[in-house]
Design an enzyme around this catalytic site. Structure first.
Site, PDB file in Angstrom:
ATOM      1  N   ASN A 235       0.818  -1.221   0.000  1.00  0.00           N
ATOM      2  CA  ASN A 235       0.000   0.000   0.000  1.00  0.00           C
ATOM      3  C   ASN A 235       0.845   1.262   0.000  1.00  0.00           C
ATOM      4  O   ASN A 235       0.341   2.360   0.253  1.00  0.00           O
ATOM      5  CB  ASN A 235      -0.905   0.038   1.243  1.00  0.00           C
ATOM      6  CG  ASN A 235      -1.884  -1.098   1.319  1.00  0.00           C
ATOM      7  OD1 ASN A 235      -1.914  -1.820   2.310  1.00  0.00           O
ATOM      8  ND2 ASN A 235      -2.677  -1.285   0.286  1.00  0.00           N
TER       9      ASN A 235
ATOM     10  N   HIS B  55      -2.686  -6.218  -3.085  1.00  0.00           N
ATOM     11  CA  HIS B  55      -2.502  -5.073  -3.975  1.00  0.00           C
ATOM     12  C   HIS B  55      -1.136  -5.132  -4.665  1.00  0.00           C
ATOM     13  O   HIS B  55      -0.625  -4.091  -5.113  1.00  0.00           O
ATOM     14  CB  HIS B  55      -2.633  -3.755  -3.201  1.00  0.00           C
ATOM     15  CG  HIS B  55      -4.025  -3.485  -2.713  1.00  0.00           C
ATOM     16  ND1 HIS B  55      -5.126  -3.561  -3.534  1.00  0.00           N
ATOM     17  CD2 HIS B  55      -4.488  -3.149  -1.479  1.00  0.00           C
ATOM     18  CE1 HIS B  55      -6.215  -3.282  -2.825  1.00  0.00           C
ATOM     19  NE2 HIS B  55      -5.854  -3.033  -1.579  1.00  0.00           N
TER      20      HIS B  55
END
Length: 259
Positions: free
Chosen positions: A40, A68
């Site tokens: 992140n 992610h």
């Protein structure tokens, strides 16, 4: 051997917290290696080359990722070129990168690190348990000190992984939920464990995001684009003290708040 593990670094504030605290912790705590989850670190989603370079300058030695991983297109090049970044080992198919790495401390000690992703409330992936054993078999040829970042949503799945690997690895630490748990412990087989390291990012936020936007989504049920929070920061993590035989002999949970 003291290893500092840092929870999900979220955007600019998270990276600033690394510059503020990592060198100080290395000095005051006698840290031998620093591991951070960087999925992140760039705008709250993915890790760009500039974010990677910044965090490296801040003193982070190696990086794990999570759901992610592919949030920034530059990650493919980073995974192919850098030997200190790994993505979950149980990703399906022939995706770029590796799921484990062997790193050396300044003293020359070899440390193995495995990155896994959960399957409960997460996108499809191969079995993290099977992948853990596969990666472990290779790393055990070179070192007795092995740590696992299990990037997962369900606390039950994280606890299960801790007990599954108890006595097989030095430490299992969870990431992903951005909320630090207070269950740090040494399991019966000598493996250090914590369910989630927590988040390194904006202190006055919901998981690093602007509170107003999140509240609107929960209260009104209307879709809205996430916005990164601003203001003071925090650094969350854990220090694992590991013996030469790979057993954990001490754990110190960290929750440092910028005033």
């Amino acid at each position: 051997m003291k290893i500092l593990t840092i929870g999900d670094v979220v955007s600019r504030i998270g990276r600033d917290m690394l510059f503020r605290y990592v060198d100080e912790l290395k000095y005051s705590k006698g840290i031998d290696l620093v591991i951070a989850n960087g999925e992140n670190s760039s705008h709250g989603r993915g890790m760009t080359r500039s974010a990677y370079n910044e965090m490296t300058r801040a003193g982070v030695d190696c990086f794990t990722l999570g759901n992610h991983t592919w949030g920034a297109k530059e990650i493919r090049h980073i995974l192919e070129k850098e030997d200190n970044v790994i993505r979950p080992a149980n990703y399906s198919g022939s995706v770029p990168g590796r799921g484990s790495m062997l790193v050396r401390t300044k003293s020359g000690a070899r440390i193995g690190i495995i990155n896994l992703i959960g399957r409960v409330y997460m996108d499809p992936a191969d079995s993290p348990f099977d992948s853990a054993l596969r990666e472990l078999e290779q790393l055990k040829k070179y070192t007795a000190i092995i740590l696992v970042d299990f990037h997962a949503e369900a606390t039950s799945e994280k606890e299960a992984m801790g007990y599954f690997l108890d006595g097989r690895v030095s430490a299992v630490f969870g990431t992903h939920t951005h909320v630090q748990t207070a269950d740090e412990q040494i399991l019966p087989g000598g493996t250090g464990y914590i369910t989630d390291l927590g988040m390194t990012g904006a202190r006055d936020s919901v998981l690093g995001m602007e509170k107003r936007v999140i509240l609107d989504r929960f209260v009104n049920g209307m879709p809205a684009k996430f916005e990164l929070a601003s203001g003071k920061g925090q650094l969350c993590g854990c220090i694992f003290e590991i013996n030469d035989d790979g057993k954990c002999q001490g754990i110190e949970r960290l929750y440092l708040r910028e005033k």
